[in-house]
Design an enzyme around this catalytic site. Structure first.
Site, mmCIF file in Angstrom:
data_model
loop_
_atom_site.group_PDB
_atom_site.id
_atom_site.type_symbol
_atom_site.label_atom_id
_atom_site.label_comp_id
_atom_site.label_asym_id
_atom_site.label_seq_id
_atom_site.Cartn_x
_atom_site.Cartn_y
_atom_site.Cartn_z
ATOM 1 N N LYS A 60 13.669 -14.392 -10.063
ATOM 2 C CA LYS A 60 13.374 -13.296 -10.999
ATOM 3 C C LYS A 60 12.384 -13.760 -12.066
ATOM 4 O O LYS A 60 11.478 -13.034 -12.436
ATOM 5 C CB LYS A 60 14.650 -12.775 -11.675
ATOM 6 C CG LYS A 60 15.502 -11.878 -10.824
ATOM 7 C CD LYS A 60 14.940 -10.500 -10.638
ATOM 8 C CE LYS A 60 14.584 -10.097 -9.269
ATOM 9 N NZ LYS A 60 14.906 -10.562 -8.054
ATOM 10 N N HIS A 65 18.093 -36.220 -7.189
ATOM 11 C CA HIS A 65 17.284 -36.836 -6.133
ATOM 12 C C HIS A 65 15.812 -36.462 -6.272
ATOM 13 O O HIS A 65 15.083 -36.455 -5.291
ATOM 14 C CB HIS A 65 17.812 -36.413 -4.757
ATOM 15 C CG HIS A 65 19.207 -36.887 -4.510
ATOM 16 N ND1 HIS A 65 19.502 -38.178 -4.134
ATOM 17 C CD2 HIS A 65 20.405 -36.257 -4.626
ATOM 18 C CE1 HIS A 65 20.813 -38.320 -4.008
ATOM 19 N NE2 HIS A 65 21.390 -37.157 -4.304
ATOM 20 N N ASN A 81 -1.863 2.033 5.860
ATOM 21 C CA ASN A 81 -0.971 0.981 5.394
ATOM 22 C C ASN A 81 -0.634 0.136 6.607
ATOM 23 O O ASN A 81 -0.153 0.668 7.613
ATOM 24 C CB ASN A 81 0.290 1.618 4.785
ATOM 25 C CG ASN A 81 1.360 0.597 4.480
ATOM 26 O OD1 ASN A 81 1.069 -0.573 4.241
ATOM 27 N ND2 ASN A 81 2.604 1.031 4.495
ATOM 28 N N GLY A 82 -0.913 -1.161 6.553
ATOM 29 C CA GLY A 82 -0.655 -2.025 7.705
ATOM 30 C C GLY A 82 -1.839 -2.954 7.921
ATOM 31 O O GLY A 82 -2.721 -3.062 7.062
ATOM 32 N N ARG A 117 4.221 -0.264 -4.560
ATOM 33 C CA ARG A 117 3.831 -0.750 -3.231
ATOM 34 C C ARG A 117 2.475 -1.459 -3.251
ATOM 35 O O ARG A 117 2.085 -2.091 -2.257
ATOM 36 C CB ARG A 117 3.766 0.415 -2.245
ATOM 37 C CG ARG A 117 5.096 1.088 -1.990
ATOM 38 C CD ARG A 117 4.957 2.123 -0.902
ATOM 39 N NE ARG A 117 4.553 1.525 0.348
ATOM 40 C CZ ARG A 117 5.367 1.085 1.286
ATOM 41 N NH1 ARG A 117 6.669 1.211 1.126
ATOM 42 N NH2 ARG A 117 4.910 0.538 2.383
ATOM 43 N N LYS A 166 6.327 -4.310 -3.507
ATOM 44 C CA LYS A 166 7.765 -4.224 -3.268
ATOM 45 C C LYS A 166 8.141 -4.423 -1.805
ATOM 46 O O LYS A 166 9.060 -5.158 -1.491
ATOM 47 C CB LYS A 166 8.298 -2.886 -3.778
ATOM 48 C CG LYS A 166 9.806 -2.813 -3.651
ATOM 49 C CD LYS A 166 10.447 -2.138 -4.810
ATOM 50 C CE LYS A 166 11.951 -2.242 -4.759
ATOM 51 N NZ LYS A 166 12.439 -3.524 -5.302
ATOM 52 N N TRP A 197 -2.720 -2.657 -1.945
ATOM 53 C CA TRP A 197 -2.396 -4.070 -2.125
ATOM 54 C C TRP A 197 -3.312 -4.799 -1.144
ATOM 55 O O TRP A 197 -3.127 -4.715 0.069
ATOM 56 C CB TRP A 197 -0.929 -4.317 -1.803
ATOM 57 C CG TRP A 197 -0.461 -5.710 -2.123
ATOM 58 C CD1 TRP A 197 0.023 -6.149 -3.315
ATOM 59 C CD2 TRP A 197 -0.413 -6.836 -1.245
ATOM 60 N NE1 TRP A 197 0.354 -7.478 -3.226
ATOM 61 C CE2 TRP A 197 0.100 -7.926 -1.967
ATOM 62 C CE3 TRP A 197 -0.765 -7.032 0.095
ATOM 63 C CZ2 TRP A 197 0.273 -9.194 -1.408
ATOM 64 C CZ3 TRP A 197 -0.596 -8.297 0.655
ATOM 65 C CH2 TRP A 197 -0.074 -9.352 -0.103
ATOM 66 N N GLU A 208 18.406 -16.749 -7.084
ATOM 67 C CA GLU A 208 17.991 -15.400 -7.471
ATOM 68 C C GLU A 208 17.505 -15.376 -8.920
ATOM 69 O O GLU A 208 16.479 -14.763 -9.239
ATOM 70 C CB GLU A 208 19.167 -14.426 -7.251
ATOM 71 C CG GLU A 208 19.057 -13.073 -7.913
ATOM 72 C CD GLU A 208 17.886 -12.222 -7.442
ATOM 73 O OE1 GLU A 208 17.125 -12.666 -6.572
ATOM 74 O OE2 GLU A 208 17.709 -11.116 -7.973
ATOM 75 N N CYS A 235 0.844 -1.197 0.000
ATOM 76 C CA CYS A 235 0.000 0.000 0.000
ATOM 77 C C CYS A 235 0.878 1.245 0.000
ATOM 78 O O CYS A 235 1.868 1.324 0.718
ATOM 79 C CB CYS A 235 -0.959 0.069 1.162
ATOM 80 S SG CYS A 235 -2.154 -1.248 1.186
ATOM 81 N N GLU A 237 8.929 -14.091 -10.562
ATOM 82 C CA GLU A 237 8.305 -12.814 -10.242
ATOM 83 C C GLU A 237 7.762 -12.102 -11.468
ATOM 84 O O GLU A 237 6.619 -11.656 -11.475
ATOM 85 C CB GLU A 237 9.343 -11.874 -9.606
ATOM 86 C CG GLU A 237 9.679 -12.173 -8.180
ATOM 87 C CD GLU A 237 10.647 -11.125 -7.644
ATOM 88 O OE1 GLU A 237 11.830 -11.176 -8.012
ATOM 89 O OE2 GLU A 237 10.216 -10.257 -6.891
HETATM 90 C C1 AGP Z 1 12.685 -9.239 -4.913
HETATM 91 O O1 AGP Z 1 12.733 -9.222 -6.284
HETATM 92 C C2 AGP Z 1 11.337 -9.183 -4.305
HETATM 93 N N1 AGP Z 1 10.685 -7.948 -4.559
HETATM 94 C C3 AGP Z 1 11.297 -9.646 -2.876
HETATM 95 O O2 AGP Z 1 11.693 -10.973 -2.854
HETATM 96 C C4 AGP Z 1 12.141 -8.841 -1.880
HETATM 97 O O3 AGP Z 1 13.500 -9.066 -2.108
HETATM 98 C C5 AGP Z 1 11.767 -9.230 -0.452
HETATM 99 O O4 AGP Z 1 10.415 -8.962 -0.256
HETATM 100 C C6 AGP Z 1 12.598 -8.503 0.584
HETATM 101 O O5 AGP Z 1 12.409 -7.134 0.527
HETATM 102 P P1 AGP Z 1 13.404 -6.159 1.246
HETATM 103 O O6 AGP Z 1 14.734 -6.328 0.604
HETATM 104 O O7 AGP Z 1 12.830 -4.794 1.060
HETATM 105 O O8 AGP Z 1 13.442 -6.562 2.696
#
Ligand code: AGP
Length: 617
Positions: free
Chosen positions: A489, A509, A103-104, A30, A612, A77, A485, A2, A492
């Site tokens: 990606k 395995h 937000n929360g 956000r 994010k 969100w 990673e 949010c 995501e």
């Molecule tokens: C990364 O591409 C994502 N947006 C997500 O995994 C992110 O890294 C994770 O939520 C941690 O966020 P932060 O680094 O702000 O703590």
């Protein structure tokens, strides 16, 4: 999770609604399932909100045409209730005089809602947020002023909140309050005051900011701010800070070139951001290195991409003589560690510094077991920095794309610097050796520049596999972090495909059962101590029809010969460059994922269902 953006100004002829809408759009990373704006105009609240992206909602200037002297907007969100107009923020009280964005998550909203309903309040949404305006309304009816009413309201609320409150009858100010959810304030002294979940929202408007602490409320007048402790109602003095990020960091332009996506622009910033990272204060590196070396036990924690940076960092620290570091996902931290031994250190890594699970993990360790906290954070003044004994600030600058990339590269670079400092302090490695590793690490920016020159090749490989719906990313040892990673990606931003990062040795395995003709398997294959064993895994996958995509050093011969597609990472052929190649190898995979998503026509910056900063547990 949010986004909030509000504004109050004494400047005449300011397009308040348009500025709020633009601020919200800078925060869409956000949350982007619905949006709304409330403005105070002629003693009334005008509120417009709907589901969908802000640009679509505002297509015919629906937001921009609103009138009012101040107000607040929200991009959502969804947590409580589906993303439909009635659940979009702002929410109003029964008399429609009070507008609140939030937000929360409120933990006791059901009880509060029941009590308020029994007292005659009519709820129009499924949200937890809507209890705020109704509670404030009640306290005002009891004779309190707006500030006191908000204080009494938040004292009733359990959970996390960053809220903004506007009242139609108080045209001179609006209020913000926070607990465990971020809220920042920007100011053009004597003229305009802004509030936002994140600094980039007001970065094009001002670089002067205040960060609100937990359990604080602030009264925002045009160009003036007063901050109070919620518990005591005592005024708190706070000097504003100057944001170091450049004003154009919130735009898609870099070196005069306009990028289609923030992620692409941010990937192109990586070389310079890494170079800046290596100039971080020596005192910060020392503090980390010494704290880690003095500890009896060291843990490292984070979520998502930041967690993979932890894995890369811990590998380097241990490799250079530091202690074995136990890595634990922050969401699992408490459950895995019912007790934390004395004299422990918890390292935490976060781009936002606001990830609720990361903060919960470090607070748990610090407040219950006296653990020291060393955190690597991108956002100055974020919550995590306030729960830390030592902080390394990453130099990535604002990362707007939801999928993290430059932050990861800076995090791993910073942790590698710490690893080398530990080697230096321990003195078990020849000084000259450490120096050569250091020189190789400093080369990372140049290596990444060279990778960008090969972007067309990476793009053509992305195109060749763009129709694929499953991928394995396999690696061994230090490269596991890059494999995980790279796969994350893809998951995501290219949601057409499922991708799994896996230890190559473990792949037989179970995962190998899925391999058929043309199943893409990406091997992260630097020529390190794992290389010869990795060849065996490549052969196993190839023998079953796997389509082999390898990421190798540019002097590689064996694995590239076995591969259908090869991405070459231009590193020097010596042990120093190879050991320090964690960032370049991961970086190529981030670029690969970007192009796969772009070719498939996905919204690269705002992937489905993701936000994010995950500020809920
Ligand atoms: C990364 O591409 C994502 N947006 C997500 O995994 C992110 O890294 C994770 O939520 C941690 O966020 P932060 O680094 O702000 O703590």
């Amino acid at each position: 999770m949010c986004g909030i953006f509000g504004l109050i100004t004494k400047k005449k002829d300011v397009p308040v609604a348009k500025l709020i809408r633009e601020g919200l759009q800078r925060l869409e990373y956000r949350g982007y399932d619905s949006a709304g704006i409330a403005l105070v105009h002629d003693g009334k609240i005008e509120c417009r909100k709907d589901s969908g992206r802000i640009a679509d909602i505002n297509k015919d200037g629906w937001f921009d045409s609103m009138e009012g002297s101040f107000g607040v907007g929200h991009t959502r969100w969804a947590t409580h209730g589906p993303p439909v107009a009635k659940n979009s923020h702002p929410h109003l009280d029964c008399k429609e005089k009070i507008a609140v964005v939030h937000n929360g998550i409120l933990e006791n909203f059901q009880q509060l809602r029941k009590e308020l309903s029994e007292r005659g309040h009519e709820f129009k949404s499924d949200t937890d947020t809507e209890v705020f305006p109704h509670l404030i309304e009640e306290y005002i009816e009891k004779g309190m002023d707006l500030k006191k009413a908000v204080i009494e309201t938040v004292k009733q609320c359990k959970g996390a909140y960053g809220i903004v409150v506007c009242h139609a009858d108080t045209p001179d100010y609006m209020l913000v309050a926070r607990k465990e959810s971020p809220l920042t304030i920007g100011i053009t002294p004597g003229e305009t005051t802004y509030c936002a979940s994140d600094i980039p929202a007001f970065l094009p408007l001002t670089k002067t900011a205040y960060i609100l602490d937990d359990d604080e409320i602030a009264v925002l007048y045009p160009g003036q701010v007063e901050i109070f402790d919620i518990e005591t109602n005592q005024k708190r003095h706070r000097d504003p800070m100057t944001v170091q990020w450049s004003m154009d960091a919130a735009a898609k332009t870099l070196d005069g070139k306009e990028y289609k996506w923030f992620m692409h622009k941010e990937l192109h910033e990586v070389p310079r951001k890494i170079r800046e990272q290596f100039k971080m204060p020596q005192s910060d590196i020392d503090a980390f290195a010494k704290t880690i070396m003095d500890a009896d036990q060291v843990f490292i924690t984070a979520a998502g991409t930041a967690y993979y940076a932890c894995l890369a960092g811990k590998f380097q620290i241990t490799r250079f003589g530091g202690p074995y570091i136990q890595s634990i996902l922050c969401s699992e931290f408490k459950d895995h560690l019912p007790e934390i031994p004395p004299n422990s250190v918890v390292m935490a890594v976060s781009q936002s510094g606001e990830t609720a699970d990361t903060i919960e993990a470090v607070r748990y360790a610090r407040e219950n077991y006296g653990a020291k906290v060393c955190s690597v954070v991108n956002v100055v003044g974020s919550s995590l920095t306030r729960y830390s004994d030592h902080v390394i600030i990453t130099t990535a600058g604002p990362e707007i794309a939801v999928a993290s990339q430059k932050a990861y590269c800076c995090q791993v670079s910073a942790l590698s610097m710490v690893a080398l400092r530990i080697a230096e302090l321990k003195g078990e490695m020849e000084k000259d050796e450490v120096k050569k590793y250091h020189e190789a690490l400093i080369e990372t920016g140049n290596v990444c520049d060279e990778i960008l020159k090969k972007e067309d090749n990476i793009k053509s490989i992305a195109k060749a596999v763009s129709e694929k719906t499953n991928f394995y990313y396999l690696a061994r040892g230090a490269s596991m972090a890059a494999a995980l990673e790279g796969a994350l990606k893809i998951k995501e931003i290219n949601p057409k495909a499922h991708a799994e990062g896996y230890a190559a040795g473990e792949s037989k395995h179970g995962p190998i059962a899925l391999i058929r003709d043309g199943f893409p398997v990406v091997f992260v294959a630097p020529p390190d101590e794992t290389y010869d064993r990795l060849i065996g895994n490549v052969m196993e996958m190839k023998a079953r029809g796997g389509l082999i995509i390898s990421v190798v050093a540019d002097f590689d011969e064996k694995i590239s010969e076995l591969s259908d597609y090869t991405i070459e990472v231009p590193i020097k052929n010596n042990k120093y460059a190879i050991t320090m190649s964690a960032v370049p190898f991961a970086y190529t995979l981030q670029i690969l994922a970007y192009h796969a998503a772009e070719i498939n026509g996905f919204d690269v910056d705002k992937p489905t269902n993701l936000a994010k900063s995950v500020t809920v547990k």
